[in-house]
Design an enzyme around this catalytic site. Sequence first.
Site, PDB file in Angstrom:
ATOM      1  N   LYS A 132       0.793  -1.140  -0.122  1.00 58.76           N
ATOM      2  CA  LYS A 132       0.065  -0.097  -0.042  1.00 58.76           C
ATOM      3  C   LYS A 132       0.979   1.171   0.087  1.00 58.76           C
ATOM      4  O   LYS A 132       0.584   2.088  -0.672  1.00 58.76           O
ATOM      5  CB  LYS A 132      -0.917  -0.115   1.159  1.00 58.76           C
ATOM      6  CG  LYS A 132      -1.853   1.168   1.244  1.00 58.76           C
ATOM      7  CD  LYS A 132      -2.732   1.574   0.473  1.00 58.76           C
ATOM      8  CE  LYS A 132      -3.461   2.723   0.505  1.00 58.76           C
ATOM      9  NZ  LYS A 132      -4.643   3.197  -0.654  1.00 58.76           N
ATOM     10  N   LYS A 179      -0.700  11.753   5.767  1.00 61.81           N
ATOM     11  CA  LYS A 179      -0.516  10.660   6.409  1.00 61.81           C
ATOM     12  C   LYS A 179       0.323   9.423   5.619  1.00 61.81           C
ATOM     13  O   LYS A 179       1.435   8.951   6.181  1.00 61.81           O
ATOM     14  CB  LYS A 179      -1.960   9.927   7.085  1.00 61.81           C
ATOM     15  CG  LYS A 179      -1.675   8.589   7.684  1.00 61.81           C
ATOM     16  CD  LYS A 179      -3.075   8.135   8.208  1.00 61.81           C
ATOM     17  CE  LYS A 179      -3.906   7.844   7.059  1.00 61.81           C
ATOM     18  NZ  LYS A 179      -3.834   6.597   6.337  1.00 61.81           N
TER      19      LYS A 179
HETATM   20  P1  NAP Z   1     -12.963   8.493   7.098  1.00 65.88           P
HETATM   21  O1  NAP Z   1     -14.068   8.849   6.266  1.00 65.88           O
HETATM   22  O2  NAP Z   1     -12.544   9.553   7.872  1.00 65.88           O
HETATM   23  O3  NAP Z   1     -13.574   7.515   8.043  1.00 65.88           O
HETATM   24  C1  NAP Z   1     -12.551   6.845   8.910  1.00 65.88           C
HETATM   25  C2  NAP Z   1     -13.692   6.326  10.079  1.00 65.88           C
HETATM   26  O4  NAP Z   1     -13.162   5.750  10.886  1.00 65.88           O
HETATM   27  C3  NAP Z   1     -14.596   7.432  10.571  1.00 65.88           C
HETATM   28  O5  NAP Z   1     -16.012   6.638  10.475  1.00 65.88           O
HETATM   29  C4  NAP Z   1     -14.139   7.622  12.054  1.00 65.88           C
HETATM   30  O6  NAP Z   1     -15.192   7.716  12.982  1.00 65.88           O
HETATM   31  C5  NAP Z   1     -13.640   6.186  12.274  1.00 65.88           C
HETATM   32  N1  NAP Z   1     -12.395   6.289  13.256  1.00 65.88           N
HETATM   33  C6  NAP Z   1     -11.253   6.786  13.088  1.00 65.88           C
HETATM   34  N2  NAP Z   1     -10.499   6.944  14.152  1.00 65.88           N
HETATM   35  C7  NAP Z   1     -11.287   6.204  15.171  1.00 65.88           C
HETATM   36  C8  NAP Z   1     -11.047   5.702  16.685  1.00 65.88           C
HETATM   37  N3  NAP Z   1      -9.944   6.031  17.111  1.00 65.88           N
HETATM   38  N4  NAP Z   1     -12.017   4.875  17.156  1.00 65.88           N
HETATM   39  C9  NAP Z   1     -13.052   4.759  16.381  1.00 65.88           C
HETATM   40  N5  NAP Z   1     -13.219   5.059  15.177  1.00 65.88           N
HETATM   41  C10 NAP Z   1     -12.432   5.719  14.507  1.00 65.88           C
HETATM   42  O7  NAP Z   1     -11.549   8.003   6.354  1.00 65.88           O
HETATM   43  P2  NAP Z   1     -11.789   6.974   5.057  1.00 65.88           P
HETATM   44  O8  NAP Z   1     -11.487   7.808   3.671  1.00 65.88           O
HETATM   45  O9  NAP Z   1     -12.920   5.857   5.005  1.00 65.88           O
HETATM   46  O10 NAP Z   1     -10.385   6.261   5.158  1.00 65.88           O
HETATM   47  C11 NAP Z   1     -10.239   5.007   6.171  1.00 65.88           C
HETATM   48  C12 NAP Z   1      -8.803   4.494   5.919  1.00 65.88           C
HETATM   49  O11 NAP Z   1      -8.767   3.761   4.518  1.00 65.88           O
HETATM   50  C13 NAP Z   1      -7.591   5.431   5.922  1.00 65.88           C
HETATM   51  O12 NAP Z   1      -6.746   4.509   6.594  1.00 65.88           O
HETATM   52  C14 NAP Z   1      -7.445   5.767   4.597  1.00 65.88           C
HETATM   53  O13 NAP Z   1      -5.946   5.932   4.360  1.00 65.88           O
HETATM   54  C15 NAP Z   1      -7.679   4.575   3.846  1.00 65.88           C
HETATM   55  N6  NAP Z   1      -8.053   4.579   2.461  1.00 65.88           N
HETATM   56  C16 NAP Z   1      -8.914   5.626   2.224  1.00 65.88           C
HETATM   57  C17 NAP Z   1      -9.289   5.849   0.643  1.00 65.88           C
HETATM   58  C18 NAP Z   1     -10.330   6.841   0.164  1.00 65.88           C
HETATM   59  O14 NAP Z   1     -10.177   6.999  -1.112  1.00 65.88           O
HETATM   60  N7  NAP Z   1     -10.930   7.460   0.966  1.00 65.88           N
HETATM   61  C19 NAP Z   1      -8.877   4.772  -0.126  1.00 65.88           C
HETATM   62  C20 NAP Z   1      -7.956   3.703   0.136  1.00 65.88           C
HETATM   63  C21 NAP Z   1      -7.649   3.828   1.495  1.00 65.88           C
HETATM   64  P3  NAP Z   1     -16.009   9.048  13.129  1.00 65.88           P
HETATM   65  O15 NAP Z   1     -17.070   9.108  12.035  1.00 65.88           O
HETATM   66  O16 NAP Z   1     -16.415   8.950  14.466  1.00 65.88           O
HETATM   67  O17 NAP Z   1     -15.045  10.026  12.841  1.00 65.88           O
END
Ligand code: NAP
Length: 292
Positions: A170, A238
Amino acid sequence: MKIGFIGLGIMGRPMALNLLRAGHQLTVWARRAESMQPLLDAGASAAASPAALAEVADVVISMVADAPDVEQVMLGEQGVASAGRPGLIAVDMSTIRPAAARAMAAHLLARGIDFLDAPVSGGEVGAIAGTLSIMVGGGVAAFETVRPAFACMGHNIVHVGDSGAGQVAKAANQIVTGVGVLTVAEALNFAARSGVDPARVREALLGGFAYSKILENHGQRMLDRNFKPGFKSWMHQKDMNIVMQSAHELGLCLPVSAATAQMYNAMVGSGLGEEDSIAILKLLERLSGVDS
Ligand code: NAP
């Protein structure tokens, strides 16, 4: 399969929905109740904590933000490890440092819990369509057990190697995509500042060696000035930080990644952190004296 899912954001919500639609018995937990609602409406059950979720699941999946978040939900008070029984498989699909994934695997294995690092690529579009690329590190037996669940969320599912190998893949992916988004933004900004229609330039480039999915999809979103995340800029910062930290640990020269990481630092520093990573175009425009 009885699956527990933690982290119902941009990526986690559609991934969990795809598991549910495929007929898996799904239990969810989120720190904010409203994050769980779309899944409960679709037929999932709610757990009161990650520990309660681990009690009723064969496989627990996390899709949170960074390593401290994974540690909190897996190893913290009321975390998965506090209730998980031997035989449980924990799978983290977030993007975190390879070294953090290896440490997590060791902690959980000491309690009889198998751990897979299984980060993804393909963005929100791929998460909704169930066409993600899934890169897996960890034991082969655990991988084979979870493979049917992975198949509901992705198309290209690769067991890369031992613990941490998925996160290494990744990080390599983020080198290509981080640099790629920056170069597409540079090319479109160059065309516009040269007085040529960037949409026509993109169209011309799509037929040659400059073709990439990033030019096609993100290039179009740049032209549309659609900066809604998607993939937040602070998340890409990040990820470039993960790349640079790993390079530091290895004594490795990654000059293009280093320059790109600086640009993502500047995005967060200049208030663009919550916008999609393609807003790097705005940063370039500002540095070139263009109002945006
Ligand atoms: P996001 O929309 O910010 O969602 C992250 C989720 O995790 C939120 O619902 C958040 O809860 C929850 N969370 C974060 N910290 C937490 C904790 N300490 N305890 C409990 N819940 C927690 O982010 P995302 O875009 O889905 O990304 C998630 C992961 O996938 C990341 O590692 C990112 O690098 C990876 N990723 C993202 C993409 C993309 O295109 N978006 C693509 C590939 C990989 P709350 O709602 O309460 O804040």
